[in-house]
Design a protein around this motif. Structure first.
Motif, PDB file in Angstrom:
ATOM      1  N   LEU A  51       0.832  -1.210   0.000  1.00  0.00           N
ATOM      2  CA  LEU A  51       0.000   0.000   0.000  1.00  0.00           C
ATOM      3  C   LEU A  51       0.860   1.252   0.000  1.00  0.00           C
ATOM      4  CD1 LEU A  51      -2.660  -1.052   2.661  1.00  0.00           C
ATOM      5  CD2 LEU A  51      -2.857  -1.179   0.169  1.00  0.00           C
ATOM      6  N   ASP A  63       2.649   1.106   5.487  1.00  0.00           N
ATOM      7  CA  ASP A  63       1.234   0.906   5.194  1.00  0.00           C
ATOM      8  C   ASP A  63       0.353   1.623   6.209  1.00  0.00           C
ATOM      9  OD1 ASP A  63       1.848  -0.643   2.997  1.00  0.00           O
ATOM     10  OD2 ASP A  63       1.422  -2.556   3.976  1.00  0.00           O
ATOM     11  N   SER A  67      -3.014   3.887   5.231  1.00  0.00           N
ATOM     12  CA  SER A  67      -4.345   3.311   5.357  1.00  0.00           C
ATOM     13  C   SER A  67      -4.787   3.160   6.814  1.00  0.00           C
ATOM     14  CB  SER A  67      -4.354   1.928   4.698  1.00  0.00           C
ATOM     15  OG  SER A  67      -5.570   1.270   4.932  1.00  0.00           O
ATOM     16  N   ILE A  70      -5.863  -1.469   6.681  1.00  0.00           N
ATOM     17  CA  ILE A  70      -4.833  -2.162   5.899  1.00  0.00           C
ATOM     18  C   ILE A  70      -5.363  -3.474   5.343  1.00  0.00           C
ATOM     19  CG2 ILE A  70      -2.575  -3.291   6.022  1.00  0.00           C
ATOM     20  CD1 ILE A  70      -1.784  -1.099   8.063  1.00  0.00           C
ATOM     21  N   ASP A  73      -7.907  -2.802   2.598  1.00  0.00           N
ATOM     22  CA  ASP A  73      -7.280  -2.246   1.399  1.00  0.00           C
ATOM     23  C   ASP A  73      -6.521  -3.311   0.613  1.00  0.00           C
ATOM     24  OD1 ASP A  73      -8.337   0.261   1.765  1.00  0.00           O
ATOM     25  OD2 ASP A  73      -6.561   1.072   2.745  1.00  0.00           O
TER      26      ASP A  73
END
Length: 161
Positions: A51, A63, A67, A70, A73
């Motif tokens: 990410l 990450d 986000s 996580i 996503d």
């Protein structure tokens, strides 16, 4: 109680090899034939880009900075990859998968519970009220499990470690 974390997200794709181009060997259809095994399929894992990776070489971030969800996503990114792969003619099967880890929210140890066989064996029980599905890692987990199900509490002495 049991805490589940999911990581190592991946898309498993099975490709049916019908012609050399399916292996990346382009431009050979008119001048060559390929002898394939009886079941010409191959399954590979397609990993999503992190990410926090921006695709510019070494430029990346954690990450957690990118986000607030996580796990969600990564799941969505894998579903996007899977949807793209399903449009390819040589793709036979696509599945999104991950590694699940179960731990105790109290002690952090691996989540394990009494099986039916263990619950029937007094030598593996913490007391006479132990039942199938009861955690075995720590007293706090057992207390919580029993309170949720109306099972008598642990005796003051003994009990799980």
């Amino acid at each position: 109680m049991k805490k589940t974390t999911r990581d190592e997200w991946r898309v498993m794709v099975t490709v049916k090899l019908r012609r050399p181009a399916d292996l990346g060997l382009t431009g050979l259809d008119e001048i060559a034939e390929v002898i394939a095994p009886p079941t010409p399929t191959i399954t590979v894992a397609v990993l999503p880009r992190r990410l926090g990776s921006f695709g510019f070489g070494a430029l990346s971030m954690s990450d957690r900075l990118i986000s607030r969800d996580i796990e969600g996503d990564y799941r969505r990114r894998c579903e996007e990859i899977a949807a793209e792969l399903r449009h390819r003619p040589q793709v036979e099967d696509v599945t999104v998968t991950c590694t699940e880890t179960h731990t105790c929210s109290h002690c952090g140890l691996s989540w394990e519970v009494l099986t039916a066989e263990e619950a029937a064996d007094a030598s593996t029980n913490v007391d006479e009220h132990s039942v199938e599905g009861e955690p075995v890692c720590c007293d706090k987990a057992i207390v919580e499990f029993r309170a949720e199900r109306g099972i008598p509490a642990l005796a003051e002495t003994g009990g799980a470690a």
